[in-house]
Design a protein around this motif. Sequence first.
Motif, PDB file in Angstrom:
ATOM      1  N   VAL A   1      39.796  60.054  43.327  1.00  0.00           N
ATOM      2  CA  VAL A   1      38.528  60.265  44.025  1.00  0.00           C
ATOM      3  C   VAL A   1      38.825  60.801  45.416  1.00  0.00           C
ATOM      4  O   VAL A   1      39.480  60.124  46.224  1.00  0.00           O
ATOM      5  CB  VAL A   1      37.713  58.964  44.127  1.00  0.00           C
ATOM      6  CG1 VAL A   1      36.422  59.223  44.902  1.00  0.00           C
ATOM      7  CG2 VAL A   1      37.409  58.414  42.747  1.00  0.00           C
ATOM      8  N   GLU A   2      38.335  62.017  45.675  1.00  0.00           N
ATOM      9  CA  GLU A   2      38.547  62.635  46.979  1.00  0.00           C
ATOM     10  C   GLU A   2      37.421  62.292  47.938  1.00  0.00           C
ATOM     11  O   GLU A   2      36.291  62.003  47.530  1.00  0.00           O
ATOM     12  CB  GLU A   2      38.625  64.167  46.856  1.00  0.00           C
ATOM     13  CG  GLU A   2      39.702  64.689  45.936  1.00  0.00           C
ATOM     14  CD  GLU A   2      39.168  65.017  44.561  1.00  0.00           C
ATOM     15  OE1 GLU A   2      39.750  65.876  43.871  1.00  0.00           O
ATOM     16  OE2 GLU A   2      38.159  64.395  44.158  1.00  0.00           O
ATOM     17  N   SER A   3      37.729  62.375  49.202  1.00  0.00           N
ATOM     18  CA  SER A   3      36.725  62.190  50.249  1.00  0.00           C
ATOM     19  C   SER A   3      37.196  62.911  51.505  1.00  0.00           C
ATOM     20  O   SER A   3      38.359  63.312  51.603  1.00  0.00           O
ATOM     21  CB  SER A   3      36.496  60.703  50.554  1.00  0.00           C
ATOM     22  OG  SER A   3      37.690  60.103  51.001  1.00  0.00           O
TER      23      SER A   3
ATOM     24  N   LEU B   1      41.440  65.026  54.576  1.00  0.00           N
ATOM     25  CA  LEU B   1      40.995  64.693  53.232  1.00  0.00           C
ATOM     26  C   LEU B   1      41.805  63.518  52.718  1.00  0.00           C
ATOM     27  O   LEU B   1      42.990  63.382  53.024  1.00  0.00           O
ATOM     28  CB  LEU B   1      41.178  65.891  52.300  1.00  0.00           C
ATOM     29  CG  LEU B   1      40.526  67.205  52.733  1.00  0.00           C
ATOM     30  CD1 LEU B   1      40.755  68.271  51.663  1.00  0.00           C
ATOM     31  CD2 LEU B   1      39.059  67.030  53.021  1.00  0.00           C
ATOM     32  N   SER B   2      41.145  62.691  51.919  1.00  0.00           N
ATOM     33  CA  SER B   2      41.816  61.557  51.306  1.00  0.00           C
ATOM     34  C   SER B   2      41.574  61.565  49.813  1.00  0.00           C
ATOM     35  O   SER B   2      40.552  62.042  49.339  1.00  0.00           O
ATOM     36  CB  SER B   2      41.317  60.244  51.905  1.00  0.00           C
ATOM     37  OG  SER B   2      41.613  60.175  53.283  1.00  0.00           O
ATOM     38  N   CYS B   3      42.534  61.014  49.097  1.00  0.00           N
ATOM     39  CA  CYS B   3      42.443  60.922  47.645  1.00  0.00           C
ATOM     40  C   CYS B   3      42.909  59.531  47.230  1.00  0.00           C
ATOM     41  O   CYS B   3      44.072  59.187  47.449  1.00  0.00           O
ATOM     42  CB  CYS B   3      43.313  61.994  47.004  1.00  0.00           C
ATOM     43  SG  CYS B   3      43.459  61.871  45.208  1.00  0.00           S
ATOM     44  N   ALA B   4      42.003  58.769  46.674  1.00  0.00           N
ATOM     45  CA  ALA B   4      42.318  57.412  46.236  1.00  0.00           C
ATOM     46  C   ALA B   4      42.620  57.419  44.745  1.00  0.00           C
ATOM     47  O   ALA B   4      41.820  57.920  43.950  1.00  0.00           O
ATOM     48  CB  ALA B   4      41.153  56.483  46.544  1.00  0.00           C
TER      49      ALA B   4
ATOM     50  N   CYS C   1      42.234  66.960  44.374  1.00  0.00           N
ATOM     51  CA  CYS C   1      43.447  66.164  44.326  1.00  0.00           C
ATOM     52  C   CYS C   1      43.894  66.101  42.863  1.00  0.00           C
ATOM     53  O   CYS C   1      43.052  66.045  41.949  1.00  0.00           O
ATOM     54  CB  CYS C   1      43.152  64.767  44.854  1.00  0.00           C
ATOM     55  SG  CYS C   1      44.523  63.615  44.799  1.00  0.00           S
ATOM     56  N   ALA C   2      45.206  66.117  42.651  1.00  0.00           N
ATOM     57  CA  ALA C   2      45.723  66.064  41.289  1.00  0.00           C
ATOM     58  C   ALA C   2      46.988  65.226  41.262  1.00  0.00           C
ATOM     59  O   ALA C   2      47.672  65.088  42.279  1.00  0.00           O
ATOM     60  CB  ALA C   2      46.007  67.464  40.770  1.00  0.00           C
TER      61      ALA C   2
ATOM     62  N   TRP D   1      42.828  64.958  37.545  1.00  0.00           N
ATOM     63  CA  TRP D   1      42.172  65.701  38.618  1.00  0.00           C
ATOM     64  C   TRP D   1      40.982  64.918  39.143  1.00  0.00           C
ATOM     65  O   TRP D   1      40.277  64.249  38.388  1.00  0.00           O
ATOM     66  CB  TRP D   1      41.690  67.061  38.110  1.00  0.00           C
ATOM     67  CG  TRP D   1      42.788  67.989  37.742  1.00  0.00           C
ATOM     68  CD1 TRP D   1      43.464  68.033  36.562  1.00  0.00           C
ATOM     69  CD2 TRP D   1      43.375  69.004  38.564  1.00  0.00           C
ATOM     70  NE1 TRP D   1      44.431  69.006  36.607  1.00  0.00           N
ATOM     71  CE2 TRP D   1      44.392  69.622  37.816  1.00  0.00           C
ATOM     72  CE3 TRP D   1      43.136  69.449  39.870  1.00  0.00           C
ATOM     73  CZ2 TRP D   1      45.174  70.670  38.330  1.00  0.00           C
ATOM     74  CZ3 TRP D   1      43.897  70.488  40.376  1.00  0.00           C
ATOM     75  CH2 TRP D   1      44.898  71.088  39.611  1.00  0.00           C
ATOM     76  N   GLY D   2      40.737  65.067  40.436  1.00  0.00           N
ATOM     77  CA  GLY D   2      39.552  64.485  41.019  1.00  0.00           C
ATOM     78  C   GLY D   2      38.371  65.433  40.859  1.00  0.00           C
ATOM     79  O   GLY D   2      38.502  66.523  40.307  1.00  0.00           O
TER      80      GLY D   2
END
Length: 118
Positions: free
Chosen positions: A5-7, A20-23, A96-97, A108-109
């Motif tokens: 999950v990107e944000s 950017l962040s990717c959880a 994000c991947a 993938w997000g």
Amino acid sequence: QVQLVESGGGLVQAGGSLRLSCAASGRTSSTYAAGWFRQAPGKDREFVATVTWSSGSTVYADSAKGRFTISRDNAKKTVHLEMNSLKAEDAAVYYCAAREAGRAYKSWGQGTQVIVSS
């Protein structure tokens, strides 16, 4: 399967910065590397940067070198992309991947949009 999950996307002026962040969640133990890709309207998805989960080693696209920094937080299972000196051509949906060792990116997000105003 790994869920991503990107944000952090949004509107920024040219020359500005975004983080950017990717959880990641799910079967993250099998993740070897995580990466960021982007896709602008009418263009193919392109590689931006990748980081190896265990060692933290990084690889960047030429367009990202010197301006973007990818990092990971193993404890929080999060990958970040710090973007500085943003240009109009950086505007895109950023994805994000994640991938396992020796394999193509499989997880993938949903993407987060970056808009750069001039």
